[in-house]
Design a protein around this motif. Structure first.
Motif, mmCIF file in Angstrom:
data_model
loop_
_atom_site.group_PDB
_atom_site.id
_atom_site.type_symbol
_atom_site.label_atom_id
_atom_site.label_comp_id
_atom_site.label_asym_id
_atom_site.label_seq_id
_atom_site.Cartn_x
_atom_site.Cartn_y
_atom_site.Cartn_z
ATOM 1 N N PRO A 27 94.165 -9.950 23.964
ATOM 2 C CA PRO A 27 92.738 -10.243 23.887
ATOM 3 C C PRO A 27 92.534 -11.755 23.987
ATOM 4 O O PRO A 27 93.365 -12.488 23.485
ATOM 5 N N LYS A 28 91.560 -12.214 24.461
ATOM 6 C CA LYS A 28 90.638 -11.941 25.489
ATOM 7 C C LYS A 28 90.933 -12.786 26.697
ATOM 8 O O LYS A 28 90.434 -13.885 26.833
ATOM 9 N N VAL A 29 91.816 -12.248 27.521
ATOM 10 C CA VAL A 29 92.136 -12.902 28.778
ATOM 11 C C VAL A 29 91.318 -12.169 29.821
ATOM 12 O O VAL A 29 91.479 -10.974 30.024
ATOM 13 N N CYS A 30 90.389 -12.866 30.444
ATOM 14 C CA CYS A 30 89.492 -12.166 31.370
ATOM 15 C C CYS A 30 89.022 -13.082 32.494
ATOM 16 O O CYS A 30 89.062 -14.307 32.386
ATOM 17 N N THR A 31 88.547 -12.454 33.569
ATOM 18 C CA THR A 31 87.978 -13.170 34.709
ATOM 19 C C THR A 31 86.483 -13.393 34.505
ATOM 20 O O THR A 31 85.853 -14.157 35.214
ATOM 21 N N TYR A 32 85.925 -12.624 33.571
ATOM 22 C CA TYR A 32 84.502 -12.707 33.239
ATOM 23 C C TYR A 32 84.362 -13.110 31.775
ATOM 24 O O TYR A 32 85.313 -12.968 30.985
ATOM 25 N N SER A 33 83.158 -13.539 31.423
ATOM 26 C CA SER A 33 82.835 -13.709 30.010
ATOM 27 C C SER A 33 81.443 -13.102 29.824
ATOM 28 O O SER A 33 80.451 -13.810 29.643
ATOM 29 N N CYS A 34 81.387 -11.780 29.923
ATOM 30 C CA CYS A 34 80.102 -11.064 29.917
ATOM 31 C C CYS A 34 79.313 -11.387 28.640
ATOM 32 O O CYS A 34 79.896 -11.425 27.556
ATOM 33 N N ILE A 35 78.016 -11.546 28.814
ATOM 34 C CA ILE A 35 77.191 -11.907 27.648
ATOM 35 C C ILE A 35 77.183 -10.795 26.598
ATOM 36 O O ILE A 35 76.923 -11.048 25.435
ATOM 37 N N TYR A 36 77.481 -9.562 27.042
ATOM 38 C CA TYR A 36 77.437 -8.425 26.124
ATOM 39 C C TYR A 36 78.822 -8.020 25.618
ATOM 40 O O TYR A 36 78.961 -7.036 24.894
ATOM 41 N N CYS A 37 79.859 -8.758 26.012
ATOM 42 C CA CYS A 37 81.228 -8.325 25.692
ATOM 43 C C CYS A 37 81.372 -8.066 24.196
ATOM 44 O O CYS A 37 81.026 -8.908 23.377
ATOM 45 N N GLN A 38 81.912 -6.915 23.862
ATOM 46 C CA GLN A 38 82.010 -6.545 22.443
ATOM 47 C C GLN A 38 83.242 -7.141 21.770
ATOM 48 O O GLN A 38 83.426 -6.970 20.576
ATOM 49 N N ARG A 41 83.490 -13.951 23.162
ATOM 50 C CA ARG A 41 83.581 -14.787 24.362
ATOM 51 C C ARG A 41 85.022 -14.836 24.850
ATOM 52 O O ARG A 41 85.953 -14.724 24.043
ATOM 53 N N THR A 42 85.184 -15.038 26.150
ATOM 54 C CA THR A 42 86.520 -15.097 26.734
ATOM 55 C C THR A 42 87.231 -16.362 26.271
ATOM 56 O O THR A 42 86.702 -17.459 26.422
ATOM 57 N N SER A 43 88.430 -16.193 25.715
ATOM 58 C CA SER A 43 89.148 -17.371 25.225
ATOM 59 C C SER A 43 90.084 -17.908 26.293
ATOM 60 O O SER A 43 90.394 -19.082 26.321
ATOM 61 N N ASP A 84 91.473 -5.502 25.785
ATOM 62 C CA ASP A 84 90.313 -6.356 25.481
ATOM 63 C C ASP A 84 90.320 -7.541 26.440
ATOM 64 O O ASP A 84 90.352 -8.712 26.028
ATOM 65 N N GLY A 85 90.349 -7.252 27.706
ATOM 66 C CA GLY A 85 90.402 -8.263 28.765
ATOM 67 C C GLY A 85 90.437 -7.514 30.093
ATOM 68 O O GLY A 85 90.145 -6.317 30.119
ATOM 69 N N GLU A 86 90.794 -8.193 31.168
ATOM 70 C CA GLU A 86 90.787 -7.532 32.475
ATOM 71 C C GLU A 86 92.195 -7.035 32.835
ATOM 72 O O GLU A 86 93.102 -7.846 33.068
ATOM 73 N N SER A 111 88.446 -1.306 34.854
ATOM 74 C CA SER A 111 88.495 -2.683 35.357
ATOM 75 C C SER A 111 87.080 -3.212 35.587
ATOM 76 O O SER A 111 86.149 -2.443 35.802
ATOM 77 N N ASN A 112 86.956 -4.543 35.593
ATOM 78 C CA ASN A 112 85.645 -5.094 35.955
ATOM 79 C C ASN A 112 85.541 -5.263 37.480
ATOM 80 O O ASN A 112 84.478 -5.617 37.989
ATOM 81 N N GLY A 113 86.623 -5.015 38.196
ATOM 82 C CA GLY A 113 86.595 -5.027 39.672
ATOM 83 C C GLY A 113 86.567 -6.418 40.292
ATOM 84 O O GLY A 113 86.525 -6.555 41.518
ATOM 85 N N LEU A 133 84.948 0.849 37.797
ATOM 86 C CA LEU A 133 84.615 -0.505 38.244
ATOM 87 C C LEU A 133 83.223 -0.887 37.751
ATOM 88 O O LEU A 133 82.297 -0.063 37.780
ATOM 89 N N LYS A 134 83.097 -2.119 37.342
ATOM 90 C CA LYS A 134 81.832 -2.605 36.781
ATOM 91 C C LYS A 134 80.880 -3.047 37.887
ATOM 92 O O LYS A 134 81.286 -3.808 38.766
ATOM 93 N N VAL A 135 79.645 -2.556 37.836
ATOM 94 C CA VAL A 135 78.622 -3.042 38.771
ATOM 95 C C VAL A 135 77.355 -3.317 37.949
ATOM 96 O O VAL A 135 76.466 -2.478 37.836
HETATM 97 S S1 SF4 Z 1 83.097 -6.852 29.001
HETATM 98 FE FE1 SF4 Z 1 85.093 -6.611 30.001
HETATM 99 S S2 SF4 Z 1 84.876 -7.821 31.825
HETATM 100 FE FE2 SF4 Z 1 83.277 -8.489 30.493
HETATM 101 S S3 SF4 Z 1 84.146 -10.240 29.391
HETATM 102 FE FE3 SF4 Z 1 84.504 -8.413 28.131
HETATM 103 S S4 SF4 Z 1 86.520 -7.743 28.694
HETATM 104 FE FE4 SF4 Z 1 85.856 -9.140 30.314
#
Ligand code: SF4
Length: 315
Positions: A27-38, A41-43, A84-86, A111-113, A133-135
């Motif tokens: 956690p939380k290695v991601c390509t996005y930092s979605c405002i709603y991510c539960q 924030r992406t670290s 908890d990441g991509e 995946s967030n795609g 895939l996330k859209v």
């Molecule tokens: S919701 Fe998914 S894609 Fe978005 S920041 Fe969180 S882990 Fe990454």
């Protein structure tokens, strides 16, 4: 070595039945930092694929958990990469899927795609049986607002990658669209998303809202009216659509309890008044059931194109 943190569950999932989760990314290695991510924030923001865990350790952890669950006589429907990441940031994803195949349980990747323009990611995802895939947006500015992508990502490449993947993939694709108040819930954006998802042709398009505390405290879920608007717009585009609004509803209630069954259906599919009437007629119930649920605020009545629809009140 058997690291219990590499796997969890199985947990009941409406989409996947009993799903054993695999954490192939810390956690939380991601390509996005979605405002709603539960998960906050992406670290560690990155787009380059890397090695995180030893694939053998992941495989051993899954196999040992599967064995224990099977010993108890319990069922597992899917082995699901849902860290908890991509998950596609893991350059060993394909190797791990290969190692897990002999277990004989279907494999899913949520995946967030965002890396789907990368051939190595496509090759890995091709090996899975089910890919989500996330859209959340089709407009570039809305994508940036809601998903807050890594600056190296190009939205057009992501969208084109999703379409190309859907044309070549033999497994089942699902899409997920998270609706956020004031961000991506306008009819203009919903229509664009519906038009795009129609081309992806998923087996199911899920419309969801945040049901756990989001990364940003200003984030609010879309309301029932907007959820229904999106649902009906997707439906009219010919997309098989379901809502995920905080209840584990089933598409077709079958407990025999009219109230429970109706609530279960309405948490997945908003229904037009005539469809609710038809449902009640079939089970020998009367409209007062609906009036009571409205009074208890368990369901809401919303308008769409001069018709009345009923939807489960969001949690
Ligand atoms: S919701 Fe998914 S894609 Fe978005 S920041 Fe969180 S882990 Fe990454």
């Amino acid at each position: 070595m058997n690291s219990p943190s590499l796997t969890f569950g199985p947990i009941p999932s409406r989409r996947l039945g009993r799903s054993l989760g695999i954490n192939n990314i810390p956690p939380k290695v991601c390509t996005y930092s979605c405002i709603y991510c539960q998960v906050g924030r992406t670290s560690r923001f990155q787009v380059e694929r890397g090695e995180f865990y030893n694939p053998e350790d992941i495989s051993k952890s899954v196999k040992s958990r599967v064995e224990k669950i099977r010993e108890k006589g319990e069922r597992i429907d899917f082995l699901t990469f849902v860290p908890d990441g991509e998950p596609t940031l893991d350059m060993n994803l394909g190797v791990e899927i290969e190692l897990l195949k002999p277990i004989g349980i279907k494999i899913a990747v949520i995946s967030n795609g965002s890396l789907i323009w990368d051939e190595s990611v496509v090759n890995d995802l091709m090996m899975a049986d089910w890919v989500s895939l996330k859209v959340d947006a089709v407009s570039d500015d809305i994508w940036r607002r809601i998903n807050r992508p890594h600056k190296a990502l190009n939205h057009q490449s992501v969208l084109e990658g999703i379409i190309a993947f859907s044309g070549n993939y033999d497994g089942e694709i699902a899409t997920e669209t998270m609706l956020i108040e004031g961000v991506n819930e306008s009819i203009e954006e919903i229509e664009k998303i519906a038009c795009f998802i129609k081309d992806v042709s998923p087996s199911t398009a899920y419309i969801s809202i945040p049901t756990r505390p989001p990364a940003e405290s200003y984030v609010r879920p879309a309301d029932e009216e907007k959820i229904n608007l999106a649902f009906q717009t997707f439906k009219e585009a010919g997309i098989n659509t379901e809502c995920i609004i905080g209840f584990e509803g089933t598409e077709f209630g079958h407990t025999g309890d009219v109230v429970e069954d109706l609530l279960s259906i309405l948490s997945v599919h908003p229904m037009r008044r005539d469809a609710v009437e038809e449902f009640l007629r079939k089970v020998g119930a009367v409209w007062e059931v609906v009036d009571e649920l409205l009074e208890e605020e368990k369901i809401r009545e919303v308008e769409y194109q001069n018709s009345r629809f009923y939807i489960r009140t969001i949690k």
